[in-house]
Design a protein around this motif. Structure first.
Motif, short mmCIF file in Angstrom:
data_model
loop_
_atom_site.label_atom_id
_atom_site.label_comp_id
_atom_site.label_asym_id
_atom_site.label_seq_id
_atom_site.Cartn_x
_atom_site.Cartn_y
_atom_site.Cartn_z
N ASN A 266 -6.68 16.47 -8.58
CA ASN A 266 -6.07 16.98 -9.81
C ASN A 266 -4.91 16.09 -10.28
OD1 ASN A 266 -7.82 19.18 -10.02
ND2 ASN A 266 -6.50 20.45 -8.71
N GLY A 267 -5.12 14.79 -10.15
CA GLY A 267 -4.11 13.85 -10.63
C GLY A 267 -2.92 13.68 -9.72
N GLN A 268 -2.97 14.30 -8.53
CA GLN A 268 -1.85 14.21 -7.61
C GLN A 268 -2.32 13.66 -6.26
OE1 GLN A 268 1.36 15.01 -8.42
NE2 GLN A 268 0.65 15.44 -10.51
N VAL B 31 0.87 -1.18 0.00
CA VAL B 31 0.00 0.00 0.00
C VAL B 31 0.91 1.23 0.00
CG1 VAL B 31 -1.80 1.26 1.22
CG2 VAL B 31 -1.77 -1.26 1.26
N ASN B 32 1.03 1.86 -1.17
CA ASN B 32 1.97 2.96 -1.33
C ASN B 32 1.35 4.33 -1.06
OD1 ASN B 32 4.16 1.28 -2.13
ND2 ASN B 32 3.22 1.09 -4.17
N TYR B 33 0.04 4.42 -1.21
CA TYR B 33 -0.60 5.73 -1.10
C TYR B 33 -1.70 5.69 -0.06
CZ TYR B 33 1.81 6.43 -5.54
OH TYR B 33 2.76 6.52 -6.51
N THR B 34 -1.63 6.60 0.89
CA THR B 34 -2.69 6.77 1.89
C THR B 34 -3.12 8.23 1.87
OG1 THR B 34 -1.01 7.17 3.58
CG2 THR B 34 -1.80 4.90 3.33
N GLN B 35 -3.31 8.77 0.67
CA GLN B 35 -3.60 10.20 0.52
C GLN B 35 -4.82 10.38 -0.38
OE1 GLN B 35 0.43 10.46 -1.08
NE2 GLN B 35 0.78 12.24 0.26
#
Length: 495
Positions: free
Chosen positions: A67-69, A59-63
């Protein structure tokens, strides 16, 4: 016109079959069956446990994705997402099992120190079966539910299965770990009070501090307090029939709490004329001498057909003489000491009684060594039904071999005992199997095997061996109350 009535039947079945093998030189575990002719022994304590499949995904992203970021939340906080496969109670019980597994050898050593059973038995059989039971129980946590019940009239009927409340459990000294886990029902949301000592793994598993409580003490004090406590909603007792009677009276005299009882036994083994004698001798030996015969289900009455009686007796004597006795921590030891001096002396009195009543002492009958409570494996032949060794639960390594002529006779004699816990049948004939398994008034019948235990197999007795069942789906009934809820319906589209 009346609305059409729709009814349904919900049925389910559970089966369990499992095995692991070991060489005959090593200690034979619970559940060995009659596969010796194929060069192996089979066991049922290591039934397959379904392990959760955990894909190797990072799990690399917890955000947030804006706008694509990927960007952090303004507060910087995140929230937990839980694996929906397991509920909280399941996770706690599974963690409990994991901790037991981590400390397998330590727990086994404590068990051997406590009651003298062979360490290999405790480490390779009992603790693994204890863990298996915990994981089996964890699976029930999200499967306990009521039913929708069809009923006459304009009514909606459903049942709730609610926890019975605080449950007390009085467990014995011969298998304290297995007896505890065999009746643990925390997955039913019952708090428990236990009268004995268990490993202190509860806090590490995440159990709330007031859910599981352990009280060590003697029966007349700690046991009686549990049995008569007015806030106890349920009681389970494993032990002697005499003490079970007292527990039942205390429970009835307080708040009529329901009690499940797993009591004594004088289990028969019936060796028919068509049985494989070598296999029957080995399994009857195991069924009697396992755990120094400190086992309620032990086959303490071995009925052998007259046509093979002499051969069986001679081979049973030879097998008893080969049994290894000694320090239970030593590898390869099959038999350790009896639990204490009282039990040791009691067993020797029964042996003297057998000799005095004209039983033939084939081997054993005396102390082994000069220290400790060791008794030589003892075999009696020419035993008659009226002898004390054929009637009483000795709880020691004394095999009584009786002779029979036909099925009607042996059924009558096997059922004449006041106990009804278990029985064994050795035959190659399907008709004989069907006759005996239905005729014997016992809670468990093993056919061409003995002491096959598993988390899914219910265990309990008839008559003076108690009532109620441990393990498996049948045990749920002991710890749940069933509530019926009936609501009136107006203008239902269907019934």
């Amino acid at each position: 016109m009346a609305a059409p009535k729709i009814s349904s039947l919900l049925s389910c079945s559970f089966t369990s079959s499992s095995s692991f093998s070991s060489s005959s030189a090593m200690f034979s575990s619970i559940g060995r069956n009659s596969s010796r002719r194929r060069g192996i022994f089979r066991y049922s304590t290591a039934a397959a446990v379904e392990e959760p499949i955990n894909p190797s995904v990072n799990v690399n992203y917890t955000q947030h994705l804006i706008n694509g970021q990927f960007v952090d939340a303004a507060s910087g906080k995140t929230f937990e997402t839980l694996d929906p496969r397991l509920k909280k109670r399941s996770r706690m019980i599974l963690r409990f099992a994991d901790l037991l597994e981590k400390h397998n050898d330590e727990i086994a050593a404590l068990e051997t120190w406590d009651n003298g059973k062979p360490y290999e038995q405790a480490a390779k059989v009992e603790v693994p079966l204890m863990i298996r039971l915990m994981r089996y129980h964890a699976g029930w946590a999200d499967k306990i539910h009521g039913l929708t019940v069809p009923a006459d009239g304009l009514h909606q009927v459903q049942t709730f299965h609610e926890p019975i409340g605080v449950a007390g459990q009085i467990i014995p000294w011969n298998f304290p770990l297995l007896m505890y886990v065999g009746s643990i029902f925390l997955y039913c949301i019952n708090a428990q009070f236990i009268k004995t000592l268990i490993p202190s793994t509860c806090s590490g598993a995440g159990l709330p501090p007031d859910v599981l409580n352990v009280v060590s003490g003697y029966g007349p004090t700690a046991g009686a307090a549990l049995a008569s406590h007015l806030d106890m909603g349920k009681l389970a007792f494993t032990g002697s029939t005499v003490t079970g009677n007292s527990v039942l009276q205390l429970a009835a005299g307080s708040n009529l709490k329901p009690v499940t009882l797993e009591l004594g036994g004088k289990s028969p083994v019936i060796v028919c004329e068509d049985a494989n004698v070598d296999e029957a001798v080995e399994l009857a030996h195991f069924a009697l001498f396992f755990n120094q015969w400190q086992c309620c289900a032990a086959c303490s009455r071995t009925f052998v057909h007259e046509s093979i009686y002499d051969e069986f007796v001679e081979k049973a004597k030879t097998r008893a003489l080969r049994r290894t006795i000694g320090n239970p921590f030593k590898a390869g030891i099959e038999q350790g000491p009896q639990i204490d001096s009282d039990q040791f002396e009691k067993i020797l009195r029964y042996i003297r009684s057998g000799v005095e009543n004209a039983g033939t002492l084939e081997t054993g009958g005396e102390r082994f060594g000069n220290e400790g409570f060791f008794i030589k494996p003892t075999v009696f032949s020419n035993v008659q039904d009226g002898m004390l060794i054929a009637q009483d639960e000795i709880f020691g390594p004394v095999q009584s071999i009786l002779k029979f002529k036909d099925l009607d006779e042996v059924i009558r004699r096997a059922n004449a005992a006041s106990y009804g816990l278990a029985a064994g049948v050795f035959t190659q004939n399907l008709d004989t199997t069907n006759t005996l398994t239905r005729a014997l008034r016992v809670g468990t019948v093993w056919v061409n095997c003995f002491d096959v235990f598993d988390a899914a197999i219910p265990f309990g007795g008839y008559t003076m061996s108690g009532h109620g069942r441990e393990k498996g789906m049948y045990s749920l009934q002991n710890y749940l109350q069933v509530k019926a809820v009936i609501a009136s319906l107006k203008n239902p589209a269907w019934l």
